[in-house]
Write an enzyme that holds these catalytic residues in place. Structure first.
Site, PDB file in Angstrom:
ATOM      1  N   ASP A  12      16.309 -32.047  18.184  1.00 44.22           N
ATOM      2  CA  ASP A  12      15.793 -33.101  19.067  1.00 44.22           C
ATOM      3  C   ASP A  12      14.277 -33.060  19.233  1.00 44.22           C
ATOM      4  OD1 ASP A  12      18.433 -33.846  19.440  1.00 44.22           O
ATOM      5  OD2 ASP A  12      18.677 -32.562  21.193  1.00 44.22           O
ATOM      6  N   LYS A  15      12.435 -35.882  15.236  1.00 43.18           N
ATOM      7  CA  LYS A  15      12.401 -36.052  13.765  1.00 43.18           C
ATOM      8  C   LYS A  15      12.605 -37.513  13.369  1.00 43.18           C
ATOM      9  CE  LYS A  15      15.818 -33.157  13.584  1.00 43.18           C
ATOM     10  NZ  LYS A  15      15.872 -32.688  14.975  1.00 43.18           N
ATOM     11  N   GLY A  16      13.555 -38.180  14.065  1.00 41.41           N
ATOM     12  CA  GLY A  16      13.865 -39.571  13.712  1.00 41.41           C
ATOM     13  C   GLY A  16      12.635 -40.446  13.783  1.00 41.41           C
ATOM     14  N   GLY A  39      21.430 -36.748  16.238  1.00 42.51           N
ATOM     15  CA  GLY A  39      21.157 -38.016  16.920  1.00 42.51           C
ATOM     16  C   GLY A  39      19.670 -38.248  16.811  1.00 42.51           C
ATOM     17  N   HIS A  40      19.281 -39.143  15.920  1.00 40.30           N
ATOM     18  CA  HIS A  40      17.855 -39.379  15.650  1.00 40.30           C
ATOM     19  C   HIS A  40      17.465 -40.737  16.223  1.00 40.30           C
ATOM     20  CE1 HIS A  40      17.942 -36.337  12.073  1.00 40.30           C
ATOM     21  NE2 HIS A  40      18.271 -35.801  13.233  1.00 40.30           N
ATOM     22  N   THR A  41      16.563 -40.701  17.194  1.00 37.21           N
ATOM     23  CA  THR A  41      16.205 -41.932  17.919  1.00 37.21           C
ATOM     24  C   THR A  41      14.988 -42.613  17.310  1.00 37.21           C
ATOM     25  OG1 THR A  41      16.916 -40.723  19.882  1.00 37.21           O
ATOM     26  CG2 THR A  41      15.770 -42.825  20.250  1.00 37.21           C
ATOM     27  N   THR A 128      28.888 -30.230  19.380  1.00 31.34           N
ATOM     28  CA  THR A 128      28.903 -31.661  19.674  1.00 31.34           C
ATOM     29  C   THR A 128      30.316 -32.240  19.535  1.00 31.34           C
ATOM     30  OG1 THR A 128      28.382 -32.136  17.380  1.00 31.34           O
ATOM     31  CG2 THR A 128      26.506 -31.979  18.890  1.00 31.34           C
ATOM     32  N   GLN A 221      19.107 -31.261  13.097  1.00 30.67           N
ATOM     33  CA  GLN A 221      19.077 -30.064  13.940  1.00 30.67           C
ATOM     34  C   GLN A 221      17.685 -29.413  13.855  1.00 30.67           C
ATOM     35  OE1 GLN A 221      22.227 -30.240  11.713  1.00 30.67           O
ATOM     36  NE2 GLN A 221      22.559 -31.693  13.345  1.00 30.67           N
ATOM     37  N   THR A 236      24.290 -24.226  14.326  1.00 31.40           N
ATOM     38  CA  THR A 236      25.161 -25.176  13.653  1.00 31.40           C
ATOM     39  C   THR A 236      25.648 -24.524  12.350  1.00 31.40           C
ATOM     40  OG1 THR A 236      25.436 -27.482  13.023  1.00 31.40           O
ATOM     41  CG2 THR A 236      23.307 -26.458  12.449  1.00 31.40           C
ATOM     42  N   ALA A 296      20.917 -37.257  22.619  1.00 37.39           N
ATOM     43  CA  ALA A 296      21.066 -38.571  21.976  1.00 37.39           C
ATOM     44  C   ALA A 296      22.481 -38.753  21.420  1.00 37.39           C
ATOM     45  CB  ALA A 296      20.033 -38.735  20.867  1.00 37.39           C
ATOM     46  N   ASP A 330       2.708 -36.292  25.465  1.00 39.22           N
ATOM     47  CA  ASP A 330       2.499 -37.087  26.692  1.00 39.22           C
ATOM     48  C   ASP A 330       3.351 -36.597  27.860  1.00 39.22           C
ATOM     49  OD1 ASP A 330       4.501 -38.165  24.758  1.00 39.22           O
ATOM     50  OD2 ASP A 330       5.098 -39.360  26.493  1.00 39.22           O
ATOM     51  N   SER A 409       2.177 -36.822  18.628  1.00 36.94           N
ATOM     52  CA  SER A 409       2.930 -37.998  19.056  1.00 36.94           C
ATOM     53  C   SER A 409       2.818 -38.097  20.569  1.00 36.94           C
ATOM     54  CB  SER A 409       4.379 -37.843  18.604  1.00 36.94           C
ATOM     55  OG  SER A 409       5.184 -38.865  19.138  1.00 36.94           O
ATOM     56  N   GLY A 411       4.163 -40.650  22.674  1.00 39.92           N
ATOM     57  CA  GLY A 411       5.091 -41.627  23.244  1.00 39.92           C
ATOM     58  C   GLY A 411       6.180 -41.914  22.235  1.00 39.92           C
TER      59      GLY A 411
HETATM   60  P1  GDP Z   1      15.578 -35.944  16.808  1.00 40.60           P
HETATM   61  O1  GDP Z   1      17.007 -35.546  16.885  1.00 40.60           O
HETATM   62  O2  GDP Z   1      14.702 -34.828  16.368  1.00 40.60           O
HETATM   63  O3  GDP Z   1      15.352 -37.176  16.001  1.00 40.60           O
HETATM   64  O4  GDP Z   1      15.131 -36.287  18.308  1.00 40.60           O
HETATM   65  P2  GDP Z   1      15.985 -37.149  19.385  1.00 40.60           P
HETATM   66  O5  GDP Z   1      15.953 -38.564  18.998  1.00 40.60           O
HETATM   67  O6  GDP Z   1      17.313 -36.526  19.619  1.00 40.60           O
HETATM   68  O7  GDP Z   1      15.162 -36.868  20.701  1.00 40.60           O
HETATM   69  C1  GDP Z   1      13.810 -37.149  20.806  1.00 40.60           C
HETATM   70  C2  GDP Z   1      13.624 -38.104  22.005  1.00 40.60           C
HETATM   71  O8  GDP Z   1      12.258 -38.137  22.361  1.00 40.60           O
HETATM   72  C3  GDP Z   1      14.007 -39.526  21.702  1.00 40.60           C
HETATM   73  O9  GDP Z   1      14.470 -40.129  22.891  1.00 40.60           O
HETATM   74  C4  GDP Z   1      12.690 -40.168  21.287  1.00 40.60           C
HETATM   75  O10 GDP Z   1      12.639 -41.567  21.519  1.00 40.60           O
HETATM   76  C5  GDP Z   1      11.731 -39.456  22.164  1.00 40.60           C
HETATM   77  N1  GDP Z   1      10.375 -39.249  21.621  1.00 40.60           N
HETATM   78  C6  GDP Z   1      10.006 -38.970  20.347  1.00 40.60           C
HETATM   79  N2  GDP Z   1       8.675 -38.739  20.282  1.00 40.60           N
HETATM   80  C7  GDP Z   1       8.213 -38.868  21.525  1.00 40.60           C
HETATM   81  C8  GDP Z   1       6.914 -38.711  22.131  1.00 40.60           C
HETATM   82  O11 GDP Z   1       5.939 -38.393  21.477  1.00 40.60           O
HETATM   83  N3  GDP Z   1       6.833 -38.899  23.474  1.00 40.60           N
HETATM   84  C9  GDP Z   1       7.903 -39.233  24.243  1.00 40.60           C
HETATM   85  N4  GDP Z   1       7.721 -39.389  25.551  1.00 40.60           N
HETATM   86  N5  GDP Z   1       9.129 -39.375  23.716  1.00 40.60           N
HETATM   87  C10 GDP Z   1       9.276 -39.183  22.396  1.00 40.60           C
HETATM   88  P1  IMO Z   2      19.410 -33.390  15.911  1.00 43.45           P
HETATM   89  O1  IMO Z   2      19.437 -33.682  14.428  1.00 43.45           O
HETATM   90  C1  IMO Z   2      20.248 -30.613  19.156  1.00 43.45           C
HETATM   91  C2  IMO Z   2      23.732 -28.000  18.678  1.00 43.45           C
HETATM   92  C3  IMO Z   2      24.905 -28.225  19.590  1.00 43.45           C
HETATM   93  C4  IMO Z   2      25.470 -26.826  19.685  1.00 43.45           C
HETATM   94  C5  IMO Z   2      25.241 -26.284  18.281  1.00 43.45           C
HETATM   95  C6  IMO Z   2      26.459 -26.396  17.370  1.00 43.45           C
HETATM   96  O2  IMO Z   2      19.590 -34.594  16.758  1.00 43.45           O
HETATM   97  O3  IMO Z   2      18.205 -32.581  16.263  1.00 43.45           O
HETATM   98  P2  IMO Z   2      27.634 -28.414  16.112  1.00 43.45           P
HETATM   99  O4  IMO Z   2      28.181 -29.692  16.647  1.00 43.45           O
HETATM  100  O5  IMO Z   2      26.578 -28.581  15.083  1.00 43.45           O
HETATM  101  O6  IMO Z   2      28.711 -27.475  15.659  1.00 43.45           O
HETATM  102  O7  IMO Z   2      26.965 -27.719  17.401  1.00 43.45           O
HETATM  103  O8  IMO Z   2      24.176 -27.042  17.728  1.00 43.45           O
HETATM  104  N1  IMO Z   2      23.299 -29.190  17.915  1.00 43.45           N
HETATM  105  C7  IMO Z   2      22.192 -29.891  18.186  1.00 43.45           C
HETATM  106  N2  IMO Z   2      21.279 -29.756  19.169  1.00 43.45           N
HETATM  107  N3  IMO Z   2      20.074 -31.555  18.188  1.00 43.45           N
HETATM  108  C8  IMO Z   2      20.954 -31.689  17.183  1.00 43.45           C
HETATM  109  O9  IMO Z   2      20.738 -32.523  16.148  1.00 43.45           O
HETATM  110  C9  IMO Z   2      22.094 -30.859  17.169  1.00 43.45           C
HETATM  111  N4  IMO Z   2      23.162 -30.746  16.338  1.00 43.45           N
HETATM  112  C10 IMO Z   2      23.883 -29.713  16.811  1.00 43.45           C
HETATM  113  O10 IMO Z   2      24.492 -28.725  20.846  1.00 43.45           O
HETATM  114  O11 IMO Z   2      24.681 -26.059  20.564  1.00 43.45           O
HETATM  115 MG    MG Z   3      18.584 -35.528  18.272  1.00 39.05          MG
END
Ligand code: GDP
Ligand code: IMO
Ligand code: MG
Length: 420
Positions: A12, A15-16, A39-41, A128, A221, A236, A296, A330, A409, A411
């Site tokens: 999280d 990356k998305g 979950g890539h937002t 998850t 991850q 994972t 996400a 931020d 980044s 925002g």
């Molecule tokens: P990922 O799994 O690595 O793609 O990340 P996630 O999407 O799970 O979580 C990142 C969250 O932070 C999402 O809600 C994004 O919209 C948000 N986000 C990403 N970059 C920034 C940033 O620079 N600032 C803020 N405030 N939010 C961000």
């Molecule tokens: P992204 O790509 C954050 C965590 C789970 C749990 C452990 C094992 O969005 O960054 P799993 O379902 O893979 O067997 O769970 O890994 N986990 C994540 N945490 N971001 C993820 O993906 C994750 N994918 C799995 O919460 O602790």
């Molecule tokens: Mg994520």
């Protein structure tokens, strides 16, 4: 030529968003591991979209998107996601490709994930519940079914055989939930999957590379969740680190050029397991609120804490990171004081290395304090507009880790990123 974007913490990291930002510079965006646990937002014209299976380049008309052999694929999630992106005008029949070697997540994998977690009680991983671990177990246990198997008439026989095996395991766990509805959607989704571009991923990607096309490998991850180098067993089930790019796509190591590591300006983790810099106080609550730190994929509140430079340096080492992106800078805008963990005190000795078994030792994080910039940075566009104290914070990290932060980044928006 292949560049990679990987998470350096516990997932999280954003990356998305970063993949979506870089995508126009590449011909192919390829996921190489993980599955719908990701979950890539992204924000597309102001609309929020969370991708689980489809690579984050899908909204760029001129990029192709590959789901590599290292991914575990849930056809049901894929079907739903294809419907979501179609609403934004994306034609997956044109720009999505799926390796025939990617393993399928079956409904019984999801059931087994749930049964296994329930049986662990307090010691549960906090998975998850998407069936990730059982699907990878069947891959390494040499039982799994792959996307390419779908096209073979023996598929249904193999499915029934594996399902019977899973049923015995589920009976052992005492798992009695009825999964008939899951199976029904699964078979419907398989019919959809069969109509997509199922390709020989390794030949596909290597022939594109030979033609001079560029590839961006998208990690899911984070490095601290890597099956080998993460905080085992709270990890994972795949290699989230650079090595996974080679095995998860079929590209040779010498083809990899840049390894772009993504880190938050602080740290989060969702699920169980060690997290040395976790703040269970008001500051942690503040980070969660300001950073909107809720999963996400599962919506669970994320655990929050200060940046952990010991873990970050370790992640840069195992990945060979060439440059970093710092996200969510931020979120620290309103803090007057910041902390960065620069050592772990274990049994009265301060070390700067990640220990073998983080779960068995008591880590007392050692912090270096720095002044916060206490300024709104969300509108900043160029490096010379950034507050001096933010530059100081970033420089401190660069120096400790030995890898430069090249992008900040500030925002969630597509254009909220400063090249430094
Ligand atoms: P990922 O799994 O690595 O793609 O990340 P996630 O999407 O799970 O979580 C990142 C969250 O932070 C999402 O809600 C994004 O919209 C948000 N986000 C990403 N970059 C920034 C940033 O620079 N600032 C803020 N405030 N939010 C961000
Ligand atoms: P992204 O790509 C954050 C965590 C789970 C749990 C452990 C094992 O969005 O960054 P799993 O379902 O893979 O067997 O769970 O890994 N986990 C994540 N945490 N971001 C993820 O993906 C994750 N994918 C799995 O919460 O602790
Ligand atoms: Mg994520």
């Amino acid at each position: 030529m292949v560049d990679a974007i990987l998470g350096l913490q516990w997932g999280d990291e954003g990356k998305g968003k970063i993949v979506d930002y870089f995508a126009p510079r590449y011909d192919i965006i390829a996921r190489f591991q993980g599955g719908p646990n990701a979950g890539h937002t992204l924000y597309v014209n102001g609309d929020k979209i969370v991708l689980h299976q489809i690579p984050s380049g899908v909204f760029h008309e001129n990029t192709s998107n590959l789901i590599g052999n290292g991914v575990v694929l849930d056809p049901v999630t894929l079907l739903k996601e294809c419907a979501t992106v179609a609403r934004f005008g994306v034609d997956v029949k044109k720009n999505l490709f799926i390796s025939h070697r990617a393993h399928l997540i079956l409904p019984t994998h999801r059931a087994l994930d749930k049964a296994s977690e329930l049986s662990k009680g307090h010691d549960k991983i906090g998975s998850t519940l998407k069936g990730i671990s059982p699907a990878y177990m069947d891959k390494t246990g040499r039982n799994g079914l792959r996307v390419g198997d779908l096209l073979d008439k023996s598929f249904i026989t193999s499915y029934i055989r594996l399902r019977l095996k899973h049923q015995k395991l589920l009976d052992n766990y005492g798992f009695t939930e009825d999964i008939a509805a899951w199976e029904e959607e699964f078979f419907e989704a398989l019919e959809f999957l069969k109509q997509l571009n199922i390709v020989n991923g390794e030949y596909y990607i290597n022939s594109q590379i030979s033609e001079g096309k560029t590839v961006l490998a998208e990690g899911a991850q984070g490095s601290m969740l890597d099956i080998d180098f993460g905080t085992f067993p709270f990890v994972t089930s795949s290699n989230t680190t650079t090595a996974g790019v080679c095995s998860g796509l079929g590209v040779a190591p010498q083809k990899i050029r840049e390894v772009i590591g993504v880190t938050k300006a602080y740290c989060t983790r969702v699920g169980g397991g060690p997290f040395p810099t976790e703040l269970t106080n008001e500051t942690g609550e503040e980070l969660r609120k300001l950073g909107n730190e809720f999963g996400a994929t599962t919506g669970r509140p994320r655990r929050c804490g200060w940046i952990d430079l010991v873990a970050l340096k370790f992640a840069c080492m195992v990945n060979g990171v060439t440059k970093m992106v710092m996200t969510k800078a931020d979120v620290l805008d309103s803090f007057t004081e910041l902390q960065a963990c620069t050592g772990y005190k274990i049994d009265d000795i301060v070390v700067d290395a990640v220990p073998f078994q983080m779960t068995r030792v008591n880590i007392d994080p050692q912090y270096t304090s720095m002044p916060g910039w206490n300024t709104n940075t969300t509108e900043k566009k160029s490096p010379n507009e950034l507050p001096g104290k933010m530059v100081q914070y970033v420089n401190f990290i660069n120096e400790y880790v030995g890898v430069p932060v090249k992008y900040i980044s500030n925002g969630p928006g597509r254009d909220q990123i400063v090249t430094v």
